[in-house]
Design an enzyme around this catalytic site. Structure first.
Site, short mmCIF file in Angstrom:
data_model
loop_
_atom_site.label_atom_id
_atom_site.label_comp_id
_atom_site.label_asym_id
_atom_site.label_seq_id
_atom_site.Cartn_x
_atom_site.Cartn_y
_atom_site.Cartn_z
N GLY A 119 0.80 -1.21 0.00
CA GLY A 119 0.00 0.00 0.00
C GLY A 119 0.83 1.26 0.00
O GLY A 119 0.39 2.31 -0.45
N GLY A 227 8.78 4.95 -4.23
CA GLY A 227 8.09 6.03 -3.54
C GLY A 227 8.97 7.02 -2.82
O GLY A 227 10.10 7.29 -3.24
N ILE A 267 -0.27 19.03 2.00
CA ILE A 267 -0.25 18.32 3.27
C ILE A 267 -0.53 19.30 4.42
O ILE A 267 -1.38 19.05 5.28
CB ILE A 267 1.11 17.63 3.51
N LEU A 269 -2.02 22.20 4.33
CA LEU A 269 -3.39 22.71 4.28
C LEU A 269 -4.37 21.70 4.83
O LEU A 269 -5.26 22.02 5.61
CB LEU A 269 -3.78 22.99 2.83
N HIS A 541 -29.88 17.93 -13.42
CA HIS A 541 -30.22 19.11 -12.63
C HIS A 541 -31.03 18.69 -11.42
O HIS A 541 -31.93 17.88 -11.55
CB HIS A 541 -31.03 20.09 -13.47
#
Lengths: 571, 486
Positions: A119, A227, A267, A269, A541
């Site tokens: 993950g 990563g 991050i 914020l 709508h």
């Protein structure tokens, strides 16, 4: 390796979401940025028919490698060699997972090597648990907004929360998604190999846990998808309790009364949204002269008006946190600020905690890059626009690709996944170049911010260089029925386009469910749909999607442009 | 208390005015940055021109906009502005827009603060040309009473600072670990915001928080306001990660400082209109008022009313007309005192009439009531009541009154006492007309219809004799009502 990144601010190069370098001719170096978005693709279970077919190995190898690879080792034209796998992916994050699933679909025998947990950052320490916290903060915010509730006719007595319960929710979500991911790969027949993967040479990888025997496997193609880790600038001492990174913050072991957040990118914020909803006061420390430097300026301005100014947040801009000392011996966390330009000491803060959200650094330790003479650039593995790894001499390394944060092109989980799919397409014989400008990004504050393509200044710069005209259209959420029904009329959608041919250059949304709304625009960019065509598409709508409907309709595209569909457009 | 106190307060037109049209969008076609092009035609102009202090008005950002909310002031008081600079962000019913200044100058005073609402055309800030004028402008801002925002204890900084140390516990022990160097003020982000909002000098506040820092509660104490309820209470174990007893939740949640409500009671928050009434009621306490009553015989008026009733004339129109005619002869009663230093004689006689509408109170205004004839006035009144019912009154239709009329006669009330609405000089409370035995000057008894009117006035400008003379004139007009039909 990490210390080679000397910037202590977040996602703060001129080009916000780094990269794009393949499509844009701009020479922006890939910059670290705060990624915390991920779109896990197909982690749902139930793929019943893994089309695994060993015989295709032969087909692949006979057709394969028709690309021009100027490397010494090439099996081009040689007899099929027996490899253990068609594809080995190092790193089982969202990028590796996306590549693995697509590889299986294409009939490749695939293995994935993971040294930590399946993950990766996104699922375990990033976008997934943070979404759990943000779901809580969003609800807290609503329940605390008396004004808002009153307007809806609701009455709620004091809302409270249980910190441990919130933390458990985030943790449970992460493990659930992690299991889904693992199971989906197992069900499809992807071999999950545990240990740290190291490249020994061309098409050869070893893996194994420390202290255990190591296994060497061969693979036709290798994808590096290792990563990134949080980037902590020099002078900052992280103790994991009072001075923390996003890794620690997501565990929500405490809710400090006053927390300083270093870096006002995505991050920062998002965490400011979480912490202020849970009762903390926040001080932002931003190296650039304005907050939220990566966003379109207009969106940033509005976001600041909504997400910063009315909340219990203040900020220092144009300063570096040169030294941060954790709380100890009865003293609070101390932060020393220096001027970002003159480097002169400016101020010192004493707060209860500090969150370091200054971006992320690629994680390439122990990969054995030296074995194939690849030198990282500011920690990132250099790649071309097809994610092929480039060695120290500027040549392509055959059969080796790098996707995701490790190449730094666009540090977003879903970008890694898209890059992985692009690589699999290539190794199965279909040339594919990913258009990074069609990859959306989102910040899950309340309300959300999302974007795709260029910002207005970027578009204007490009237009000047290439000599075309740029127009901007905007719509407000205040004119949207659904947004008003929700009493959430605060928001803006902005379209940057070419009036001469109707090409969409960028879309930026700030408002309710902006992260979900962006895909109409990103799909249009990916498929090359022009405004004059998409404006005839019908929206239900009343929905928030009508904000984009309005946006496309308000764009003024000059007539007499032949549209791909051939439908004449009166404008 | 049937006191129509809604004048000059933007009421809940927001609900009606918010025309939601999903076909209208703010595109680049619309000017994103609007400017304060607002030729003021309202009465406020009267007091403006004396010095080079300019008012910044609430602009009309869209055709349907009747009032605007200040999203935020980009500039603070004291900032130097140059022409064309964005000063304030205004939210209309459609979008937020930056408002630019037309002039160079110094932002001397913010009259309508962040988050507050002002009708289109109302002054929201004052622009001084030079520094010398700032003080003058400030004084002006604080005096512009009626439309000014609720001035929360503004001078709190001065008055509260000596008191603060008394409130704060001796903090020597708590603040021991103050680091070396000159002692600097440490205040939390929200504390700083509150200090700015309530104009509290943060330097004068004594911090009681951890490490001697100034907390929001300290600022609130210094400003003399009740603490806002804390947000986001972590119900269980705030800091300790150790498993906390669940029981901890209960006492914390129960710790409410408010007086205990009577069991079974319900709390219904004010509507916008009710909040406006409440605000005006409190504001009215700053005006010294007095009351004068007067009996008026109404037989002839009643007879006239019977005659003109088929033509659509209402009693309200008759009374308004009578009051307006009397006011024309007594201009001081139609005046108002805006600054406590001068009379403001109003050029027109606009009679505001109190109307109770569902859950609220509003005062539609019959403008130039002395000049219009009875039939036009009645027609006008009918329109106003319709609009009030539909919540479609425009600001000038409910906040331009110079004198107010309130009538509870139809309920059988024989006399009552009205509260003077801020910004006006007098208000008339009309009771029911009842058959009463009266004696004439020759000692003969007769039964006549008598009605008691009671006028409340601002004694700073209107004195007893003024009011008495006005009432005498009014009674004369009502008792000889032929002139009303002229």
């Amino acid at each position: 390796m990490h210390s080679s990144l000397s910037l202590s601010f977040s996602s703060s190069t001129a080009i916000p979401r780094s990269g794009h370098s393949s499509e844009l001719s701009c020479a922006a170096p890939p910059s670290p940025l705060n990624l915390r978005f991920c779109g896990l693709r197909r982690e749902a279970l139930g793929f019943s028919s893994p089309k695994r077919n060993d015989s295709c190995r032969v087909i692949v190898s006979s057709r394969g490698r028709s690309k021009k690879v100027s490397a010494s080792v090439s099996d081009n034209g040689s007899a099929p060699k027996a490899f253990d796998y068609d594809l080995v992916i190092i790193g089982a994050g969202v990028g590796g997972h996306g590549a693995a699933l697509h590889a299986v679909e294409k009939g490749l025998k695939t293995a994935i090597i993971e040294g930590d947990v399946v993950g990766g950052t996104c699922v375990n320490r990033g976008c997934v648990p943070s979404k759990a916290l943000l779901a809580v903060s969003g609800r807290m915010r609503e329940l605390q907004s008396e004004h808002h509730l009153k307007a809806l006719g609701l009455q709620v007595s004091a809302a409270g929360y249980d910190r441990q319960g919130v933390a458990d929710h985030a943790n449970n979500l992460a493990s659930k998604i992690r299991n889904n991911l693992t199971n989906s790969m197992k069900a499809l027949g992807v071999d999950i190999l545990t240990g740290v993967g190291t490249i020994l040479g061309p098409q050869k990888v070893k893996y194994g846990k420390v202290g255990f025997s190591e296994n060497v496997i061969t693979a036709k193609n290798i994808i590096i998808a290792t990563g990134s880790v949080p980037f902590v600038p020099k002078g900052i001492e992280v103790d994991g309790k009072t001075v923390i990174t996003s890794d620690h913050a997501l565990k929500l072991e405490s809710v400090p009364d006053w927390i300083a957040i270093v870096g006002s990118g995505y991050i920062g914020l998002e965490f400011s949204d979480v912490y202020t909803a849970l009762g903390s006061e926040v001080t932002f420390i931003e190296a650039l002269d304005q907050l939220m430097p990566g966003f379109d300026p207009e969106i940033g301005k509005l976001a600041q008006r909504v997400l910063i100014n009315p909340r219990k947040i203040d900020y220092h801009t144009g300063v570096f946190a040169s030294k941060i000392t954790p709380a100890k011996d009865g003293k609070p966390v101390r932060i020393e600020l220096i001027d970002a330009k003159t480097k002169e000491p400016k101020d010192a803060l004493e707060v209860d905690a500090a969150l370091i959200a200054t971006g992320r650094a690629p994680f390439t330790n122990g990969l054995g890059l030296e074995n194939i003479s690849v030198v990282t650039q500011r920690g990132f593995i250099p790649v071309d626009e097809r994610m092929r790894v480039i060695d120290a001499d500027g040549n392509l390394v055959p059969h080796l690709y790098c996707i995701g944060d490790a190449n730094g092109k666009m540090m977003l989980a879903h970008a890694a996944s898209a890059q992985g799919i692009s690589v699999v397409e290539q190794v199965t014989g279909k040339d594919h170049v990913l258009n990074h400008l069609s990859i959306p990004a989102a910040c899950f504050t309340h309300p959300e911010i999302s974007m795709v393509g260029l910002t207005e200044p970027q578009a204007r710069e490009k237009a000047e260089k290439e000599g075309f005209e740029v127009s901007v259209a905007k719509t407000s959420f205040k004119a949207n029925t659904k947004a008003l029904a929700e009493n959430e009329g605060e928001g803006l959608a902005k379209l940057i386009y070419r009036p001469d041919n109707g090409e969409i250059l960028g879309v930026h949304i700030f408002g309710l469910h902006a992260a979900d709304l962006i895909h109409e625009a990103s799909n249009a960019i990916a498929l090359g749909t022009r405004i004059q065509d998409i404006k005839f598409a019908v929206h239900a709508h009343p929905t928030l999607s009508e904000v984009l409907d309005e946006l496309f309709k308000s764009a003024k595209v000059h007539a007499h442009v032949p549209s791909p569909v051939g439908e004449p457009v009166t404008v | 208390m049937a006191s129509p106190l809604l004048s000059r307060v933007s009421i809940s037109n927001a609900t009606a005015g918010n025309t939601i049209s999903f076909s209208s969008s703010v595109s680049n076609g619309l000017l994103w940055r609007r400017s304060i092009a607002f030729p003021d035609k309202s009465r406020r102009k009267v007091s403006t021109v004396q010095a080079k202090i300019r008012e910044i008005f609430m602009p009309a950002l869209s055709s349907t906009m009747t009032e605007g909310k200040i999203v935020s002031w980009i500039k603070s008081e004291g900032d130097v502005l140059s022409k064309g600079e964005s000063v304030v962000v205004v939210e209309s019913d459609k979008a937020d827009m930056d408002v630019e200044t037309f002039y160079d100058g110094i932002l001397a005073a913010i009259v309508v603060g962040d988050g507050e609402v002002a009708p289109v055309g109302a002054p929201i800030g004052l622009l001084a040309e030079t520094e010398e004028e700032i003080a003058e402008a400030k004084a002006k801002a604080s005096k512009s009473g009626s439309s000014a925002p609720p001035p929360p204890p503004a001078p709190a900084a001065a008055s509260a600072s000596p008191a603060a140390p008394a409130v704060a516990p001796p903090k020597s022990a708590a603040s021991a670990p103050v680091p070396d160097g000159p002692k600097k003020i440490v205040a939390t982000p929200f504390a700083k915001k509150l200090a700015k909002q309530h104009k509290v000098d943060i330097g004068s506040v004594v911090g009681t928080g951890p490490f001697g820092r100034i907390t929001p509660a300290d600022v609130e104490a210094a400003a003399g306001i009740s603490p806002s309820k804390s947000t986001g209470v972590n119900v269980v174990s705030p800091v300790a990660a150790a498993p906390a007893p669940v029981a901890a939740a209960a006492p914390k949640a129960a710790a409410s400082p408010a007086p205990p409500p009577i069991p079974g009671s319900t709390v219904v928050p004010f509507t916008t209109m009710q909040a406006a009434v409440s605000k005006n009621m409190v504001e009215s306490l700053s005006v010294p008022t007095f009351r004068v009553g007067y009996p008026v015989l109404t037989d002839k008026l009643d007879a006239l009313y019977e005659k003109v009733k088929p033509k659509g004339v209402t009693m309200t129109a008759l009374l308004a007309k009578a009051a307006a005619m009397a006011l024309a002869q007594h201009p001081v009663v139609n005046a108002s005192c805006k600054d406590g230093k001068s009379f403001t004689y109003n050029s027109s006689i606009n009679i505001a009439v109190a109307v109770a509408i569902n859950g609220g109170l509003i005062t539609p205004v019959l403008q130039d009531a002395d000049k219009l004839d009875l039939y036009l006035l009645s027609q006008k009144w009918k329109e106003l009541v319709e609009k009030a019912r539909a919540k479609q009154l425009q600001p000038h239709e409910y906040n331009s009154g110079t004198f107010t009329l309130s009538n509870l006669g139809m309920f059988g009330v024989d006399r009552f006492d009205a509260i003077l609405p801020p910004g006006q000089g007098a208000i008339m409370a009309v009771g029911a007309s009842k058959p009463t035995v009266v004696t004439d000057k020759d000692g003969f008894f007769s039964v006549k219809s008598k009605m008691l009117v009671n006028v409340t006035a601002d004694h700073r400008i209107i004195y007893g004799a003024d009011l008495a003379a006005f009432l005498q004139t009014f009674a004369k007009i009502v008792e000889n009502p032929e002139s009303l039909t002229l």
